[in-house]
Motif scaffolding. Structure first.
Motif, PDB file in Angstrom:
ATOM      1  N   GLN A 425       0.712  -1.056  -0.027  1.00 20.71           N
ATOM      2  CA  GLN A 425      -0.001   0.138   0.012  1.00 20.71           C
ATOM      3  C   GLN A 425       0.941   1.351  -0.075  1.00 20.71           C
ATOM      4  N   ASN A 426       2.020   1.313   0.700  1.00 23.79           N
ATOM      5  CA  ASN A 426       2.752   2.595   0.509  1.00 23.79           C
ATOM      6  C   ASN A 426       4.285   1.924   1.093  1.00 23.79           C
ATOM      7  N   PRO A 427       4.977   1.547  -0.155  1.00 25.36           N
ATOM      8  CA  PRO A 427       6.327   0.863   0.224  1.00 25.36           C
ATOM      9  C   PRO A 427       7.313   1.904   0.744  1.00 25.36           C
ATOM     10  N   THR A 428       7.317   3.243   0.448  1.00 28.58           N
ATOM     11  CA  THR A 428       8.106   4.248   0.990  1.00 28.58           C
ATOM     12  C   THR A 428       7.955   4.303   2.545  1.00 28.58           C
ATOM     13  N   LEU A 429       6.662   4.223   3.087  1.00 26.99           N
ATOM     14  CA  LEU A 429       6.390   4.561   4.423  1.00 26.99           C
ATOM     15  C   LEU A 429       6.739   3.089   5.094  1.00 26.99           C
ATOM     16  N   ASN A 430       6.233   2.137   4.474  1.00 27.92           N
ATOM     17  CA  ASN A 430       6.290   0.860   5.317  1.00 27.92           C
ATOM     18  C   ASN A 430       7.401  -0.179   4.914  1.00 27.92           C
ATOM     19  N   TRP A 431       8.357   0.329   4.257  1.00 29.82           N
ATOM     20  CA  TRP A 431       9.266  -0.530   3.849  1.00 29.82           C
ATOM     21  C   TRP A 431       9.955  -1.597   4.870  1.00 29.82           C
ATOM     22  N   SER A 432       9.963  -1.154   6.328  1.00 33.62           N
ATOM     23  CA  SER A 432      10.665  -1.782   7.407  1.00 33.62           C
ATOM     24  C   SER A 432       9.658  -3.129   7.322  1.00 33.62           C
ATOM     25  N   LYS A 433       8.456  -2.798   7.181  1.00 28.78           N
ATOM     26  CA  LYS A 433       7.512  -4.254   7.333  1.00 28.78           C
ATOM     27  C   LYS A 433       7.963  -5.339   6.261  1.00 28.78           C
ATOM     28  N   LYS A 434       8.398  -4.870   5.143  1.00 25.31           N
ATOM     29  CA  LYS A 434       8.711  -5.718   3.914  1.00 25.31           C
ATOM     30  C   LYS A 434      10.087  -6.413   4.420  1.00 25.31           C
ATOM     31  N   ASP A 435      10.959  -5.670   5.025  1.00 29.05           N
ATOM     32  CA  ASP A 435      12.373  -6.177   5.853  1.00 29.05           C
ATOM     33  C   ASP A 435      12.030  -7.409   6.729  1.00 29.05           C
ATOM     34  N   THR A 436      10.999  -7.216   7.553  1.00 34.37           N
ATOM     35  CA  THR A 436      10.707  -8.207   8.720  1.00 34.37           C
ATOM     36  C   THR A 436       9.966  -9.224   7.942  1.00 34.37           C
ATOM     37  N   CYS A 437       9.302  -9.075   6.976  1.00 32.58           N
ATOM     38  CA  CYS A 437       8.575 -10.099   6.200  1.00 32.58           C
ATOM     39  C   CYS A 437       9.721 -11.211   5.727  1.00 32.58           C
ATOM     40  N   ILE A 438      10.718 -10.639   4.988  1.00 32.49           N
ATOM     41  CA  ILE A 438      11.714 -11.573   4.350  1.00 32.49           C
ATOM     42  C   ILE A 438      12.591 -12.106   5.707  1.00 32.49           C
ATOM     43  N   PHE A 439      12.739 -11.295   6.704  1.00 35.49           N
ATOM     44  CA  PHE A 439      13.554 -12.062   7.721  1.00 35.49           C
ATOM     45  C   PHE A 439      12.791 -13.082   8.431  1.00 35.49           C
ATOM     46  N   LEU A 440      11.502 -12.940   8.425  1.00 41.26           N
ATOM     47  CA  LEU A 440      10.650 -14.134   9.097  1.00 41.26           C
ATOM     48  C   LEU A 440      10.907 -15.316   8.291  1.00 41.26           C
ATOM     49  N   VAL A 441      10.391 -14.977   6.764  1.00 40.43           N
ATOM     50  CA  VAL A 441      10.292 -16.190   6.037  1.00 40.43           C
ATOM     51  C   VAL A 441      11.601 -16.993   6.126  1.00 40.43           C
ATOM     52  N   LEU A 442      12.578 -16.319   6.176  1.00 37.92           N
ATOM     53  CA  LEU A 442      13.797 -16.895   6.200  1.00 37.92           C
ATOM     54  C   LEU A 442      13.805 -17.791   7.128  1.00 37.92           C
ATOM     55  N   SER A 443      13.466 -17.232   8.574  1.00 36.53           N
ATOM     56  CA  SER A 443      13.862 -17.639   9.666  1.00 36.53           C
ATOM     57  C   SER A 443      12.940 -18.995   9.919  1.00 36.53           C
ATOM     58  N   LEU A 444      11.774 -19.017   9.340  1.00 36.08           N
ATOM     59  CA  LEU A 444      10.557 -19.937   9.667  1.00 36.08           C
ATOM     60  C   LEU A 444      10.912 -21.147   8.575  1.00 36.08           C
ATOM     61  N   ALA A 445      11.465 -20.822   7.386  1.00 36.57           N
ATOM     62  CA  ALA A 445      11.625 -21.817   6.417  1.00 36.57           C
ATOM     63  C   ALA A 445      12.859 -22.524   6.638  1.00 36.57           C
ATOM     64  N   SER A 446      13.906 -22.070   7.209  1.00 32.31           N
ATOM     65  CA  SER A 446      14.989 -22.904   7.373  1.00 32.31           C
ATOM     66  C   SER A 446      14.977 -23.874   8.383  1.00 32.31           C
ATOM     67  N   LYS A 447      15.253 -25.101   8.035  1.00 33.18           N
ATOM     68  CA  LYS A 447      15.323 -26.328   8.958  1.00 33.18           C
ATOM     69  C   LYS A 447      16.704 -26.810   8.898  1.00 33.18           C
ATOM     70  N   GLY A 448      17.645 -26.238   8.088  1.00 35.50           N
ATOM     71  CA  GLY A 448      19.123 -26.401   8.297  1.00 35.50           C
ATOM     72  C   GLY A 448      20.039 -25.466   7.224  1.00 35.50           C
ATOM     73  N   GLU A 449      21.096 -25.175   7.556  1.00 28.46           N
ATOM     74  CA  GLU A 449      21.861 -24.460   6.779  1.00 28.46           C
ATOM     75  C   GLU A 449      23.085 -24.434   6.961  1.00 28.46           C
ATOM     76  N   THR A 450      24.169 -24.370   6.090  1.00 25.78           N
ATOM     77  CA  THR A 450      25.575 -24.128   6.147  1.00 25.78           C
ATOM     78  C   THR A 450      26.152 -22.980   5.280  1.00 25.78           C
ATOM     79  N   GLN A 451      27.013 -22.322   5.707  1.00 25.73           N
ATOM     80  CA  GLN A 451      27.834 -21.291   5.042  1.00 25.73           C
ATOM     81  C   GLN A 451      27.947 -21.586   3.737  1.00 25.73           C
ATOM     82  N   LYS A 452      28.445 -22.791   3.468  1.00 24.35           N
ATOM     83  CA  LYS A 452      28.871 -23.311   2.010  1.00 24.35           C
ATOM     84  C   LYS A 452      27.648 -23.209   1.214  1.00 24.35           C
TER      85      LYS A 452
END
Length: 994
Positions: A425-452
C-alpha cells in the motif's frame, strides 16, 4: 639492588622519564630500565613504589604497569625451556607471590587492575602446583562487607579468581584439569558461597545508598561469572547441594529493580549485566544439567519472558535480551522443558510480545547500513550478529519450531500477510515491514543451513520457490536499482540463502538482476549483488552434481556487462578492496572456462593495476587472496587452451612481481612464489630451457632470508620442486649443494616444515640422473637418521617411508639396503621393523601406489631379502604389511595425470566455497592458492596402471626362479584371507604362481 630509599628514588626518576614528552629522554629511560630489570629485587622495588601512598600517582601507575609487563615477559612458563636470562629469580618470585594479593586488595582501583592482571599471568603459570597458598590467601579476603574499601578488596579478589577460573569454560577435559577444579571446589567454593549469601542479604539493607549498591552489584556480577566458571565442566557436588540457595537468589535478582542501577547511555547498567549473567548461568543449567534444573525451569521461564516484555529497544539492554532469549531457546528445544510453552495463549504471547518486537530493524541498524556498510555486512551476511537481538529472536523462533512448527508458522503467516499488504500500500512508508517479512520467512523456512550451501533443508509449511517468485523476484526486477536499497539488499540476501532451493530457470532468470544491482550506488547492495552472483555460479545441477546449474553459455551474454560493473566497483573510492566483488570476478572467470579468453587482455590489465595499488598497503587479506586466485584462474585457463601464452603472462607479471620481492611485501610473497611455481610447472616437459628471468630468480630464492619466514616455506618448496622438474640439469645443478642444504635445514630444524624438505629431496631423486646425487647419498641418509633419532614423529615416519620407496623405484632396492646398512650394520632390519611394518598401512591415499610398488621391489629384487640375512625375519611380515596396505586403500589404480589435474581443479572450486577468516591480526602466513594447487603426479601412470597386478607379476617371477620356496612360505605363513587377496591380484594380472 637493595630495597632502600636511594634505589626507590632512582627507579622513580627513571619511571618519571618514561613519561617524558621528549622521545630521546623517554627511550634512554626505557633502555636503562631494561638493563636493570635483571637485578634481584627489581620487582620488589616496583611493588614498593606501587604501595607507597606518598609517591605521586603517575609514578605509582607507571610502576605497576612496568611491573605487569615485566611479569608478562619474564615469568617462567611451565615449559622450562622457554625461560630466558631475564627470568625472575626464585627468591623474587616467592616474594611476589607472598605479597601481591594483599597489596592488590589495599590498592586504588587503577593500581588494583594492573596487579590483578599480573596475578593472572603468574597464576596461569604457577597455580596450583607452584602457588599452593593462592586460594587460601584469596579466601581470607572474603569477609562480611561493611565499607567501600572492603568491597574494593573483595572485587579485586573476585576479578582475579574469574580470570584464573574462566578457562574452565572452554578447556578440554583432562585428569589434570579436574584435579585443579577439585582443589578449587574444596578450598574456594564454600567461602565463595558464604560470600554470595552475605552479598544477597546485604543489598536490601542499602537500597538508599546508591554508591554502596553499585559496589555490592559489582561484586555480585563477578560472583555470577565465577558461578558459571565453576559449573561449566560438570555439576559439582557443592553447587548441587546449594542449588536451591543459588536459584532462589537468582530469581530474586531477576525480579529486582532499581532505577539508579540502569545506564542512561548505550552501555548496560550494572543491574542489567547481573541479570545477563544470571540468564547465561541458568541457560547452562537448562542445557547441561536439565534434570537438576527441571524444578526451577518454569519459574525462570516465566520470570525471563516477563522481563523481556518490560525491556524497551534501548541498545543498553541488547546483551540482556539476547542472553535471555538464548535461555528460552534452550528450554524450547528440549523435549522435557518444551511443554511449558503449551496451553492457553502462552505460545501466542511469547511469539507476539517477546519475539516479534525484536525482529524489527532499529534506527541504529539503519544508520549502520548507511554509514558503516562493512560492519553491517559483517553482522548480516557473515553471521557475526550472534549477540544481536534479531539473531537471538530468530534462534528462539527456530527453537519453538522444533515442537510447535505448525502453530508458530500459522501464527506468523498472519503477520507476514498483513505486513506484506501494508508494504504494498505504501512501500516508501512501510518498507521496514517488508524487511521483517523477508527475515521472518527465512527464519521460519530454514530447517538447516550451512555457510557453504545456504539453506539445505526447508519447512514443509512454507514454499521457498513460491515466495521467491511472488515476493522477492518482482522486487529485484524493479527498474530503479537505487530505490529502497535496504529492501533490495534483503532480496539479494534471500536469493543467496535459498539458491539451492530454486530451479535452474529461476537461477538463470536471476542473473541479469544481480548484474543490474552491481550498478547500485549503495555499497551493501553492490556487495550483496556480487556475492549473490558468485554463489549462484556454484549451485550444482540437480540432475548432475558434477556440473553447475548455470553453464558457460548462460553466462556469456552477460559476461562483458558483469566484468565492467565489477571492475567499476573495484576502482571506486568507496569499495575498491571489496572481497566479495573480487571473489565474484574470480568465480565468473572460472565458470566461463575458455569463454573468458576474449576478455583476457582487459582483465589482466585491470588486475595488474589493482595489484600495484594493493601492494602499497596490503590491508585486506581475503581481497588479496581472491585477487591472486583470479590471476591464477586466467593463467590456468589460457595455458590449458594454448601453452604458448605462458610467455605473455611472464612478460606481464614479472615487472609487478619483482618489486614485491625487492620491497619484501610479506603478505604477497607466498602468493607470488606459488604463481611462479605454477608458471614453471606449466612449461612443456622437454622444452629447451626456462626463460632467463627464472635463472635470475633461482639465485634469489636460495638466499637464507627467504627461508627464514615460515609463511614462505611451502611456496618456496613447491617453486624449488618446479625448478628441479623443469630445469634440473640446466639450472639446479649449479647450486645443488645449496639445494641439499635447504633439505637438511628443513628436515633437521623444523617439525612443522620437515615434509617440505622431503618433498624437495624426492623431486631430486625423481628428476635428476643418479650420477649427480651419488656423492651426497651417505650424507642424506645421515641427516634423515639423525633427525629420526632426535625427534621422531608420525609425519616424519611417513616422509621417510615415501622417500625410501622413491629411492627404491629409481635406484633399486639393493641400493637402499646398502645405504642404510652403511650407517650401521643390520640397520635395515630396524627400518623395516620400526617404520615399514607398523606404519605402512597409514600412508596417505595419494602415496599408497608409490609405496606399494616400492615395497614390492623390496620383496622381490634384493638378494638380502630373497635369500640373505633379512629373508627369514622380514620377508613374510613385509608381504603381510603390503597386503594390508592394498586392502586399506580406496583406489590403487591411480588416475592419470590429466584426470588428477581435472580433479584438483574441481577440488579448488569446492575449497573456495567458504572465504578465508578475515582477522584484524592477520599475519603473512601461508594460504594455498586453490586454483594453482599442484596435482599429485603418478610417476607410474602408464608403466604400472595397477600396483596389485604389478605385485602379482613380480611374485610370479620370484616363485618361478625359486621353485617351491616362496610358494610354500606363503601357503604356510599367510592367513586364508591374505592368500585369497594374492589369488585375486593374480587373476587381475592374468598370471599364475608356480
Amino acid at each position: 639492588m637493595e630495597i632502600n630509599d636511594q634505589n626507590l628514588e632512582a627507579l622513580a626518576n627513571y619511571l618519571r622519564k618514561t613519561l617524558s614528552p621528549n622521545g630521546d629522554e623517554r627511550a634512554e629511560a626505557e633502555k636503562t630500565l631494561k638493563q636493570i630489570e635483571r637485578n634481584e629485587n627489581y620487582s620488589s622495588l616496583l611493588l614498593t613504589l606501587c604501595e607507597r601512598s606518598t609517591i605521586p600517582d603517575e609514578i605509582r601507575r607507571a610502576s605497576v604497569i612496568t611491573f605487569k609487563n615485566f611479569v608478562k615477559r619474564n615469568w617462567p612458563s611451565l615449559d622450562a625451556s622457554s625461560s630466558t636470562t631475564n627470568s625472575i629469580s626464585i627468591r623474587d618470585r616467592n616474594h611476589i607471590k607472598e605479597h601481591i594479593i594483599d597489596l592488590m586488595t589495599r590498592s586504588p582501583e587503577h593500581i588494583q587492575q594492573q596487579l590483578s592482571d599480573a596475578i593472572t599471568v603468574i597464576g596461569k603459570c604457577d597455580f596450583p602446583d607452584q602457588w599452593p597458598t593462592l586460594l587460601d590467601t584469596m579466601v581470607r579476603q572474603f569477609q562480611q562487607p561493611s565499607t567501600g574499601n572492603s568491597f574494593q578488596s573483595i572485587n579485586g579478589v573476585l576479578k582475579t579468581a574469574h580470570s584464573l577460573f574462566e578457562r574452565y569454560r572452554y578447556e578440554q577435559k583432562s585428569d589434570e584439569l579436574w584435579l585443579e577444579i577439585k582443589l578449587v571446589l574444596e578450598k574456594f567454593a564454600p567461602a565463595f558461597t558464604e560470600l554470595f549469601k552475605s552479598l544477597v542479604a546485604y543489598y536490601p539493607q542499602k537500597i538508599a545508598d546508591i554508591v554502596e549498591m553499585k559496589n555490592i552489584f559489582d561484586s555480585l556480577y563477578v560472583c555470577i561469572k565465577i558461578f558459571y566458571d565453576l559449573n561449566a565442566q560438570e555439576l559439582p557436588e557443592h553447587f548441587e547441594d546449594n542449588l536451591t540457595l543459588y536459584m532462589t537468589h537468582f530469581m530474586a535478582l531477576l525480579s529486582f529493580d532499581h532505577p539508579n542501577l540502569h545506564s542512561d547511555k548505550h552501555d548496560p547498567g550494572i543491574l542489567d549485566r547481573v541479570k545477563t549473567e544470571i540468564c547465561r548461568a541458568v541457560a547452562l543449567y537448562a542445557d547441561n544439567y536439565s534434570d537438576e534444573f527441571k524444578p526451577f525451569a518454569p519459574q525462570f521461564a516465566l520470570a525471563i519472558w516477563s522481563l523481556l516484555t518490560r525491556l524497551n529497544l534501548s541498545p543498553s539492554f541488547d546483551d540482556l535480551v539476547g542472553t535471555a532469549m538464548q535461555f528460552l531457546s534452550t528450554l524450547a528445544a528440549r523435549s522435557h522443558h518444551c511443554s511449558m510453552f503449551e496451553g492457553g495463549d502462552i505460545l501466542k504471547i511469547v511469539c507476539e510480545q517477546v519475539i516479534l518486537p525484536n525482529l524489527f530493524l532499529r534506527e541504529s541498524d539503519i544508520e549502520e547500513f548507511e554509514d558503516n556498510p562493512e560492519e553491517y555486512i559483517r553482522k548480516d551476511i557473515e553471521k557475526s550478529d550472534s549477540a544481536t537481538r534479531r539473531r537471538a529472536a530468530c534462534d528462539f523462533l527456530q527453537a519453538l519450531c522444533i515442537f510447535f512448527e505448525s502453530q508458530v508458522i500459522a501464527l506468523y503467516s498472519q503477520y507476514i500477510e498483513t505486513m506484506q499488504k501494508e508494504y504494498l500500500q505504501n512501500p516508501t512508508l512501510n518498507w521496514s515491514k517488508k524487511d521483517t517479512c523477508i527475515f521472518l520467512v527465512l527464519s521460519l523456512a530454514s530447517k538447516g543451513e550451512t555457510q557453504k550451501l545456504g539453506i539445505t533443508k526447508t519447512s514443509s509449511f512454507i514454499s521457498i520457490p513460491v515466495y521467491y517468485s511472488n515476493s522477492v523476484l518482482p522486487e529485484l526486477q524493479s527498474p530503479d536499482v537505487n530505490s529502497l536499497p535496504l529492501i533490495k539488499a534483503d532480496c539479494l540476501k534471500f536469493l543467496i540463502y535459498v539458491r539451492n532451493q530454486l530451479d535452474r530457470d529461476s537461477l538463470v532468470k536471476s542473473l541479469p538482476e544481480c548484474t543490474r544491482y552491481l550498478s547500485s550506488q549503495n555499497v551493501v547492495v553492490q556487495t550483496y549483488a556480487a556475492h549473490a552472483l558468485e554463489r549462484l555460479l556454484l549451485v550444482r545441477h540437480p540432475a548432475d552434481q558434477k556440473h553447475t546449474a548455470i553453464t558457460k553459455n548462460d553466462l556469456i551474454p552477460y559476461a562483458q556487462s558483469m566484468y565492467d560493473k565489477l571492475f567499476q566497483i573495484l576502482t571506486s573510492d568507496k569499495s575498491y578492496e571489496n572481497e566479495y566483488v573480487m571473489r565474484a570476478v574470480m568465480r565468473l572467470s572460472s565458470s566461463l572456462h575458455e569463454g573468458v579468453l576474449p576478455y583476457l587482455s582487459q582483465l589482466m590489465d585491470k588486475l595488474v593495476l589493482i595489484l600495484r595499488r594493493s601492494s602499497r598497503n596490503p590491508s585486506k587479506p581475503n581481497f588479496n587472496h581472491y585477487l591472486f586466485e583470479t590471476i591464477t584462474v586466467l593463467i590456468r585457463t589460457s595455458v590449458t587452451q594454448n601453452v604458448g601464452v605462458l610467455n605473455q603472462f611472464e612478460q606481464i607479471l614479472f615487472p609487478i612481481f619483482t618489486p614485491i620481492f625487492t620491497e619484501d611485501i610479506a603478505e604477497f610473497v607466498p602468493y607470488v612464489l606459488q604463481i611462479l611455481g605454477f608458471l614453471i610447472e606449466s612449461h612443456p616437459t622437454g622444452s629447451t630451457s626456462l626463460p632467463e628471468a627464472y635463472r635470475i630468480l633461482f639465485q634469489l630464492i636460495l638466499t637464507p632470508a627467504f627461508w627464514d619466514r615460515s609463511g614462505n616455506i611451502p611456496a618456496l618448496s613447491r617453486l624449488l620442486q618446479a625448478y628441479i622438474e623443469k630445469g634440473g640439469e640446466n639450472i639446479v645443478l649449479e647450486k645443488l649443494t645449496v639445494v641439499l642444504g635447504i633439505f637438511q635445514r628443513l628436515v633437521s630444524q623444523s617439525k612443522v616444515h620437515d615434509h617440505e624438505g622431503f618433498a624437495i629431496l624426492n623431486s631430486l631423486v625423481v628428476h635428476l640422473p643418479r650420477i649427480h646425487l651419488e656423492n651426497y647419498l651417505k650424507d642424506i641418509f645421515v641427516v634423515i637418521f639423525t633427525r629420526l633419532t632426535k625427534a621422531k614423529t608420525q609425519k616424519l615416519i611417513k616422509c621417510i617411508i615415501i622417500f625410501f620407496c622413491y629411492f627404491v623405484v629409481k635406484y633399486g632396492a639393493q641400493e637402499l639396503i646398502t645405504q642404510v646398512d652403511n650407517i650401521q650394520a643390520n640397520m635395515f632390519q630396524m627400518v623395516i621393523d620400526r617404520l615399514f611394518l607398523p606404519e605402512l598401512s597409514k600412508i596417505d591415499e595419494n602415496d599408497k601406489k608409490l609405496c606399494a610398488i616400492g615395497v614390492t621391489h623390496l620383496l622381490c629384487d634384493p638378494i638380502p631379502m630373497i635369500s640373505g640375512v633379512y629373508f627369514v625375519q622380514l620377508w613374510l611380515p613385509l608381504l603381510q604389511s603390503l597386503l594390508q596396505l592394498f586392502e586399506s586403500s580406496n583406489e590403487l589404480q591411480t588416475m592419470s595425470y590429466a584426470e588428477k589435474k581435472k580433479q584438483a581443479q574441481e577440488e579448488a572450486e569446492e575449497e573456495l566455497l567458504v572465504g578465508l577468516d578475515d582477522t584484524p591480526d592477520y599475519t603473512p602466513a601461508f594460504s594455498c592458492l586453490a586454483f594453482a594447487k599442484k596435482p599429485h603426479i603418478d610417476i607410474f601412470s602408464t608403466s604400472i596402471p595397477d600396483a596389485r597386478c604389478h605385485l602379482a607379476k613380480c611374485l610370479q617371477t620370484l616363485t618361478a626362479s625359486h621353485p617351491n620356496q616362496f610358494l610354500n612360505l606363503m601357503k604356510t605363513g599367510l592367513s586364508t584371507e591374505h592368500l585369497s587377496h594374492i589369488q585375486k591380484y593374480c587373476s587381475l594380472a592374468n598370471v599364475t604362481l608356480i
